[in-house]
Design a protein around this motif. Structure first.
Motif, PDB file in Angstrom:
ATOM      1  N   GLU A   1      43.783  69.208   3.881  1.00 51.33           N
ATOM      2  CA  GLU A   1      43.961  68.564   2.597  1.00 51.33           C
ATOM      3  C   GLU A   1      44.300  69.599   1.530  1.00 51.33           C
ATOM      4  OE1 GLU A   1      41.412  64.914   1.958  1.00 51.33           O
ATOM      5  OE2 GLU A   1      40.744  66.323   0.441  1.00 51.33           O
ATOM      6  N   TYR A   2      43.686  70.768   1.660  1.00 48.65           N
ATOM      7  CA  TYR A   2      43.976  71.850   0.714  1.00 48.65           C
ATOM      8  C   TYR A   2      45.458  72.188   0.731  1.00 48.65           C
ATOM      9  CZ  TYR A   2      39.337  73.465  -0.752  1.00 48.65           C
ATOM     10  OH  TYR A   2      38.107  73.588  -1.335  1.00 48.65           O
ATOM     11  N   VAL A   3      46.038  72.237   1.931  1.00 45.30           N
ATOM     12  CA  VAL A   3      47.430  72.682   2.015  1.00 45.30           C
ATOM     13  C   VAL A   3      48.392  71.508   2.089  1.00 45.30           C
ATOM     14  CG1 VAL A   3      46.818  74.847   3.086  1.00 45.30           C
ATOM     15  CG2 VAL A   3      47.334  72.899   4.512  1.00 45.30           C
ATOM     16  N   SER A   4      47.892  70.290   1.831  1.00 47.12           N
ATOM     17  CA  SER A   4      48.756  69.122   2.013  1.00 47.12           C
ATOM     18  C   SER A   4      49.961  69.169   1.085  1.00 47.12           C
ATOM     19  CB  SER A   4      47.958  67.843   1.776  1.00 47.12           C
ATOM     20  OG  SER A   4      47.451  67.864   0.477  1.00 47.12           O
TER      21      SER A   4
ATOM     22  N   GLU B   1      42.688  71.045 -11.742  1.00 45.40           N
ATOM     23  CA  GLU B   1      43.344  69.904 -11.111  1.00 45.40           C
ATOM     24  C   GLU B   1      43.559  68.840 -12.180  1.00 45.40           C
ATOM     25  OE1 GLU B   1      44.167  69.438  -7.712  1.00 45.40           O
ATOM     26  OE2 GLU B   1      45.187  67.767  -8.644  1.00 45.40           O
ATOM     27  N   PHE B   2      44.761  68.290 -12.230  1.00 45.65           N
ATOM     28  CA  PHE B   2      44.972  67.290 -13.280  1.00 45.65           C
ATOM     29  C   PHE B   2      44.825  65.875 -12.766  1.00 45.65           C
ATOM     30  CE2 PHE B   2      49.137  68.549 -11.674  1.00 45.65           C
ATOM     31  CZ  PHE B   2      49.682  67.333 -11.315  1.00 45.65           C
ATOM     32  N   VAL B   3      44.813  65.722 -11.445  1.00 46.75           N
ATOM     33  CA  VAL B   3      44.565  64.390 -10.920  1.00 46.75           C
ATOM     34  C   VAL B   3      43.064  64.164 -10.959  1.00 46.75           C
ATOM     35  CG1 VAL B   3      44.842  62.875  -8.958  1.00 46.75           C
ATOM     36  CG2 VAL B   3      46.516  64.665  -9.392  1.00 46.75           C
TER      37      VAL B   3
ATOM     38  N   GLY C   1      37.879  61.513  -2.198  1.00 44.79           N
ATOM     39  CA  GLY C   1      39.218  61.499  -2.770  1.00 44.79           C
ATOM     40  C   GLY C   1      39.860  60.130  -2.698  1.00 44.79           C
ATOM     41  N   ARG C   2      41.190  60.121  -2.779  1.00 47.72           N
ATOM     42  CA  ARG C   2      41.924  58.865  -2.872  1.00 47.72           C
ATOM     43  C   ARG C   2      42.093  58.213  -1.510  1.00 47.72           C
ATOM     44  NH1 ARG C   2      44.295  58.406  -7.616  1.00 47.72           N
ATOM     45  NH2 ARG C   2      43.710  60.043  -9.058  1.00 47.72           N
TER      46      ARG C   2
ATOM     47  N   GLN D   1      40.685  59.006   5.334  1.00 43.45           N
ATOM     48  CA  GLN D   1      41.142  58.332   6.547  1.00 43.45           C
ATOM     49  C   GLN D   1      40.191  58.540   7.714  1.00 43.45           C
ATOM     50  OE1 GLN D   1      45.117  59.601   7.419  1.00 43.45           O
ATOM     51  NE2 GLN D   1      45.859  58.911   5.423  1.00 43.45           N
ATOM     52  N   HIS D   2      39.630  59.716   7.786  1.00 40.50           N
ATOM     53  CA  HIS D   2      38.870  60.041   8.988  1.00 40.50           C
ATOM     54  C   HIS D   2      37.366  60.068   8.797  1.00 40.50           C
ATOM     55  CE1 HIS D   2      42.630  60.787  10.805  1.00 40.50           C
ATOM     56  NE2 HIS D   2      42.912  61.824  10.059  1.00 40.50           N
TER      57      HIS D   2
END
Lengths: 857, 515
Positions: free
Chosen positions: A600-603, B493-495, B502-503, B510-511
């Motif tokens: 996720e870090y490098v996504s 982080e701006f999100v 998370g989203r 997902q997992h």
């Protein structure tokens, strides 16, 4: 020619004294007074200060100065009385003239005041105008007096001025004659005259006063008489008087209104309210800008220049870190008929996240807080003692509340609820224990509310120390999150919600937040490093470290080329994947979570992680029965054979059949409860499924890497083994099949590498080396301080010499003066002696002549 | 004689007995009482007894009241009609003998204090016996050393049951004396030979003890005359073997060879190999005798090979060892685990040395570079930071290999011509390949690694980068470096965060689930 020169010279000489008299006239110095010090050698760079001088002029100036100062002093040496100017601020140029006058006046008043009897308590200061009592003026009765005064005063003053300011000797003389005539032949001395004058004027004054008092008495009497008569005349007059008195304190409502309107603040023009589209557009614009910046950081191109650029600082900056980047003032705006109090997106989100419940609470709170309504201290359970400060703190809360929303019935309800309600203000916790005691034992919603309230009550715009408090709060919250994660069972839901708070705090104080996150990471790494040093390997850390890593990913941009927090976090994860052996199913879950985080870090940045590929290979290897591996090699922390090399292998056909794909629970990472074998097998299969899907993600992500095939060869070998084995459920087999096809579809051309053409190296240019040339005469070869010191010593020496010279010259001057005095005195004495001798000689002569005559006779 | 119970009483009684024995020979039988206390269970009493024995026999040795020469059996002397003095001396010598044996047994006592005391007492006896020898000198200036007694000491130290590392570290102080060292080496060689003969299955403890003792022995480097003796000698003679470093070396060599002859456990094997190059090889009289040992270790593969490399290097470098297929084997040692083993720094240091020669063929260097680059695809960042400059150094040293990163007119290839499975570097076709792996590593997540890999984008600079400071780099150091980079602005982080996972579309969501 010689004559002409002489004539010119004479002319000049005649002009010189006038020039000299004019003072140091530099324009045209007399050439005969100019003394030129001829230099033997011209020395480059030397400043000559004494090449031309005017000795005569300067001597004359010195003598003049001495006569003005030293001589004066000398002459007055035995005199003890001095003339002192006591006028206030006469020589103080700092005070302006008006001010001076004001002060003098004040002093005078003071003096005037002091003189009065100290026992007279109710004597008020009399207001005057042109020296006349205002009270008197008001009475309008001394106009006549003043008129009469003026006449008298006029005559008197003429006399007075004449006597004071000697100009009227003519005036004085007639008077003295008069007096002579009156009193006798003796002419009066000046002193007597003046005393007489004073006595006279005093007497006159007394008379005038008596006259005035008489007049006053008379008028008062008259007034009284009139009043008596008035009451007789009509009844209405006292009433009207009363009305007048009444009217004064109560001004007209209309007037008041007019005045108020005049002073009322004018409405300020504000920006037009933005439409929906504009707002959306603006938001989009902002995001686009941020994204562009992120991309730039990701490529790591201008890392340095960005860093070098100094931040703009206002001259008024107090350097307290307060930045007015977000205007705290809010424009009044409406949305759907309601007041739109929240402007910031994050604020809105916070509102949403905390849910309807909190909103309700707040509105209830408003009714409870209302000073008119709240009749008991129950709503302020523990803070009732200082209501004032509380109200001050509550300001931000009130901002968020829409007024008039709370109906009476709800207010009633709220009051009942208030007894069990949380307090509305919280002091920011000073230590972690404090925070923990605040939060422990509360429900999730309450905990969130508490944190939110702490944050609001201590908003940095409210008080000076709040910034530091909130910065600390971030650290404490982080610690609290860690504690929650290590609890058994972990309280993940609260963490889930607290993350939002952490995010908003981090946005407020990025520096301190990054510091506390770094601290936490360093702790975790340090622990691991110690274990590695002692045992050569470390156990996977607890869930708290994993949660911290996840939070790092949420708070900071993970795509940056270099980031002060994210890069260490990446190294930390790499350590977790390379140094920690997988010993249990729990470790597998943790490891997969770390893999997931890593990806996720490098996504966004699509960077390559060698450890991750190794790790997934190892995990998938655990799901196959041990055999001689072909085409791939396992690396640390996995072993080809050993205790845990078949950890994920499921042999029970039935379990394989009943398995259904599901997500892994993070709770399993902190400890697996006692499960049946079937459950364990199901978890195993889920782990394999997650591993496979992560692998697929990797394959898709790295398909563009130049040595993709070299990276995936071992994986491919292992996956084919998986497929051959056929012991896995259909879903997994399909997944591995799809990964394999994905890998094989990836045909890439290997283009040979070439270096970029470097610029031709320019010839070496021999730029001159600049060396500081030491000037002659300067003290050389020493440090700056030493030079400074030498300079000072030199200066002192010169000043000392100069002072000695001055003193010597003063003494010479004085001696000269004394000598001339003595000479004068001697000459005088000689003259007198000679005179005496003369007179004696003449006497003697006369006497002798007389004697001779006698004898003759 | 009676004594009160308890250590206090024992001490008083022991003192009385000691005085009695030393005062008159008539009271000599009190020795039995003393020796009886030596058998006591109480460690306090045992310690008292050991001290008393030390004083008693020390005094007797100094007075010369012990029998000198070949000791006849007790019965024959007692029965014989020799003088009472001689009887007494022989009898006392037998007591002394039994005391020493008991002290040797006490070296295996459970209490460390007792062990330590027994050791120091024995060493005192060794010293005294050395100055007042119990053998008759065969000629004038004959060198006499209480070898038998010393053997007892060493036998106690090299126990097969107990780990004596603490006691051995005590003993290490004595090893500074030249004579003690020499005799230790001799006795140890004997002991090792004896143990192996007696029993094929030797316990790990014994080997550990032996290794601790052996590794504690260190010879002086230069060959000055050795005269630092534990047993004071009046005139050290050049004729004695003890005084020559050459003899010491011989003894040293014999000792190690007798040790290495045996089949050692793997952990010990590694330990030996770690110190081989710097503690063993330089002191051997004939270092080449270790060739067999080292080459067999090198053939073993894995970490052991890596360690043997160091010893081999010394042999090749200083003793002209010709090792066939050395580079091929070195090439074979390169496997993915190389970046994860403990001896990574040592291996790469040596590999750097081996590959530093500019006379190596280009194909070989290219094969090494390519192999290392391949392996780098599985390496952790701290290893990458070391191996990337390593590869670049190889390319710098061998300009012929630069085609690996710069092949201007090369044809486009479908696949990498390099064959990773080929064991012979000559046949691996590395020279036809390119280092695409480094290109891939330019997209590594760690900025430093990415920078290090990007070096090949430009023409390589001429001076080599020293990898010495990078060899020992650990992940923790890397982590600290990143943390302490000084104050930098912290981008955020701006999100906005919505929750822990998370989203919706994030991988974690997902997992993983929270419940």
């Amino acid at each position: 020619m010689g004559k002409a020169k002489a004539a010119g010279a004479r002319r000049k000489a005649s002009g010189a004294p006038s020039g000299a008299r004019r003072g140091p006239a530099k324009a045209c110095p007399n050439p005969f007074e100019v003394k030129v010090n001829r230099q033997k050698f011209q020395i480059l760079g030397r400043k000559t200060r004494h090449d031309v001088g005017l000795p005569g002029v300067s001597r004359a100036r010195a003598i003049r100065k001495r006569t003005q100062t030293l001589l004066k002093e000398y002459k007055e040496r035995d005199k003890s009385n001095v003339f002192r100017d006591k006028r206030f601020g006469e020589y103080n140029s700092n005070i302006s003239a008006e001010e001076k006058m004001m002060k003098r006046f004040a002093l005078e008043q003071q003096r005037h005041h002091e003189k009065k009897s100290i026992y007279n308590l109710n004597e008020d200061e009399e207001l005057t105008h042109y020296g006349q009592s205002l009270a008197d003026i008001e009475k309008h009765n001394d106009i006549v007096d003043s008129d009469s005064d003026v006449e008298e005063r006029g005559t008197l003053s003429a006399e007075l001025t004449a006597s004071h300011f000697g100009g009227g000797s003519r005036l004085l003389h007639p008077k003295t004659f008069q007096q002579e005539g009156e009193e006798g032949e003796q002419p009066k001395s000046r002193k007597e005259l003046i005393e007489e004058l004073i006595a006279k004027s005093k007497q006159e004054k007394r008379e005038r006063q008596a006259q005035r008092e008489d007049a006053l008495e008379l008028t008062e009497k008259l007034d009284q008489d009139w009043k008596e008569i008035q009451t007789l005349l009509s009844h209405k007059t006292p009433k009207s008087e009363n009305r007048d008195k009444k009217e004064k304190p109560k001004p007209d409502a209309y007037d008041m209104m007019v005045r108020e309107l005049g002073f009322e603040m004018k409405a300020q023009p504000s920006n037009r309210m933005k439409t929906e589209e504009e707002l959306a557009h603006e938001e989009q614009e902002r995001l686009r800008k941020l994204e562009a910046e992120r991309l730039r950081r990701m490529l790591g191109k201008d890392e340095d220049e960005n860093f070098k650029k100094p931040k703009h600082m206002s001259a008024d900056d107090l350097n307290d870190g307060f930045v007015l980047d977000k205007d705290d003032r809010r424009l009044l705006s409406y949305k759907d008929g309601k007041m739109n109090v929240e402007e910031d997106v994050q604020e809105e989100q916070r509102q949403e996240a905390s849910g309807d419940k909190s909103e309700e609470d707040e509105s209830e709170g408003s009714s409870g807080e209302d000073p008119e309504e709240s009749d008991g201290p129950e709503s302020h359970s523990d803070l009732a003692s200082d209501v004032e400060s509380e109200e001050e703190n509550e300001k931000p809360e009130k901002e968020h509340q829409s007024p008039g929303k709370a109906s009476i019935t709800r207010g009633q309800k709220a009051r009942n609820a208030a007894s069990t309600e949380l307090p509305y203000t919280f002091a920011a916790p000073e230590s972690y224990e404090e925070l923990r005691s605040l939060l422990s034992g509360r429900s999730m919603e309450e905990q969130l509310l508490v944190v939110e309230r702490i944050q609001k009550c201590n908003h940095p715009s409210l008080a000076v120390g709040n910034k530091a408090k909130l910065e600390k709060l971030f650290g404490f919250l982080l610690e609290y999150v860690g504690d929650l994660a290590t609890d058994d069972p972990p309280d993940l839901r609260v963490i889930d919600k607290l993350v939002v708070q952490l995010y908003s705090l981090c946005q407020m104080f990025p520096e301190s937040a990054s510091d506390s996150v770094k601290f936490v990471l360093r702790d975790a790494m340090h622990e691991m490093e110690e274990m590695i040093e002692n045992k050569g390997r470390a156990a996977l850390p607890g869930l708290d470290v994993l949660i911290y890593l996840k939070i790092v990913g949420l708070l900071f941009p993970t795509s940056d080329f270099w980031h002060p927090v994210v890069t260490p976090a990446l190294v930390c994860m790499s350590q977790l994947l390379t140094k920690c052996p997988v010993l249990s199913l729990q470790d597998v879950v943790k490891g997969l979570f770390v893999c997931c985080l890593f990806l996720e870090y490098v996504s966004l940045s699509q960077r390559f992680i060698p450890e991750l590929v190794n790790y997934i290979l190892g995990i998938l290897y655990m799901a196959t029965p041990n055999k001689q591996s072909q085409g791939y090699a396992l690396v640390h922390p996995f072993r080809a054979r050993g205790k845990n090399s078949e950890l994920l292998l499921v042999s029970d056909r039935e379990d394989v059949a009943t398995w259904q794909r599901s997500s892994l629970s993070l709770r399993w990472a902190s400890g697996l409860r006692t499960q049946t074998a079937t459950e364990a097998n199901h978890i195993r299969l889920s782990c394999v499924a997650v591993g496979l899907s992560l692998l697929k993600h990797c394959v898709l992500m790295y398909s563009t890497l130049p040595s993709f095939h070299a990276i995936t060869t071992p994986l491919r070998a292992l996956l084919t083994e998986h497929l051959v084995d056929c012991s896995h459920p259909r879903e997994l087999q399909e997944l591995s099949q799809s990964i394999l096809t994905e890998m094989e579809n990836q045909k890439q051309l290997h283009r040979p590498l070439t270096c970029e053409k470097s610029k031709p190296v320019p010839l070496k240019l021999f730029t001159p080396r600049l060396v500081k040339v030491l000037e002659f005469g300067k003290k050389q070869g020493s440090s700056k301080e030493e030079q400074e010191r030498k300079k000072l010593i030199h200066k002192h020496k010169r000043e000392f010499k100069g002072a000695v010279r001055e003193i010597r010259k003063d003494n010479q001057f004085l001696a000269r003066m004394q000598l001339s005095e003595i000479m004068e005195r001697d000459a005088e004495r000689k003259r007198k002696v000679r005179q005496l001798f003369n007179s004696l000689a003449t006497q003697e002569g006369e006497w002798k002549a007389l004697k001779r005559k006698k004898f003759k006779k | 004689m009676e004594r009160e119970p308890g250590p206090e009483g024992a001490r008083r009684a022991l003192g009385r007995w000691l005085e009695a024995v030393l005062a008159s020979r008539g009271q000599a039988n009190a020795v039995f009482d003393i020796l009886a206390v030596l058998q006591s269970e109480d460690q306090e009493e045992v310690r008292e007894a050991v001290r008393t024995c030390s004083r008693l026999f020390g005094a007797l040795l100094e007075r010369g009241e012990l029998f000198v020469g070949q000791l006849p059996s007790e019965e024959t002397v007692m029965a014989g009609s020799r003088g009472a003095m001689r009887k007494y001396q022989v009898w006392m010598r037998h007591r002394y003998h039994s005391c020493c044996n008991r002290l040797g047994e006490l070296l295996a006592h459970s209490s460390f204090q007792v062990k330590e005391l027994a050791l120091s007492t024995l060493m005192k006896f060794v010293q005294l016996e050395g100055t007042h020898p119990l053998e008759k000198p065969k000629w004038e200036g004959n060198y006499l050393f209480p070898r038998k007694l010393f053997k007892v000491v060493l036998g106690g130290l090299l126990s097969p049951e107990e780990d004596h590392s603490l006691l051995l570290s005590q003993f290490r102080e004595h090893l500074e004396y030249d004579d003690i060292r020499y005799h230790t080496m001799q006795a140890a060689a004997d002991a090792l030979a004896r143990v192996a003969d007696r029993d094929p299955e030797v316990s790990l403890t014994f080997w550990n003890n032996a290794f601790t003792l052996l590794s504690a022995v260190s010879l002086p480097r230069q060959g000055r005359n050795l005269s630092n003796f534990y047993v004071p000698r009046s005139g050290p003679s050049d004729k004695w073997k003890v005084a020559h470093l050459r003899e010491h070396r011989k003894a040293f060599q014999a000792m190690w060879l007798s040790f290495l002859k045996h089949k050692l456990p793997l952990s010990l094997y590694k330990k030996v190999l770690v110190i081989t190059h710097d503690a063993i090889l330089p002191h051997m009289a004939q270092p080449t005798l270790l060739i067999d040992f080292l080459s067999s270790a090198y053939d073993l593969g894995g970490a052991v090979s890596l360690l043997a490399l160091n010893g081999l290097f010394v042999l090749m470098h200083k003793h002209n060892l010709e090792y066939p297929d050395f580079y091929r084997k070195l090439y074979g040692l390169l496997d993915p685990s190389i970046f994860h083993v403990k001896y990574r720094a040592r291996f790469f240091h040596l590999a750097d040395l081996f590959l530093s020669s500019s006379h190596l063929p280009a194909y070989l260097v290219a094969a090494f570079a390519k192999r290392l680059a391949r392996l780098a695809l599985t390496a952790p960042p701290e290893a990458l930071l070391m191996v990337l400059p390593f590869i670049c150094n190889l390319l710098r040293r061998h300009p012929a290999c630069r085609v690996l990163v710069h092949r201007p007119q090369g044809p486009e290839l479908d696949a990498d011509p390099y064959d990773p499975a080929e064991e012979d570097p000559a046949k691996s076709r590395a020279l036809e390949s390119c280092l695409w792996e480094l290109q891939a590593l330019q997209r590594h997540y760690h900025p430093e690694v990415s920078k290090a890999a990007s070096v090949i984008n430009q023409v390589l600079s001429v001076p080599e980068v020293s990898i010495a400071p990078l060899l020992e780099l650990t992940a923790y150091e890397l982590f600290e470096q990143d943390l302490n980079k000084g104050p930098r602005p912290v981008p955020l982080e701006f999100v906005p965060a919505q929750g822990l996972l998370g989203r919706q579309d994030d991988l974690c969501t997902q997992h993983f689930t929270l419940s």
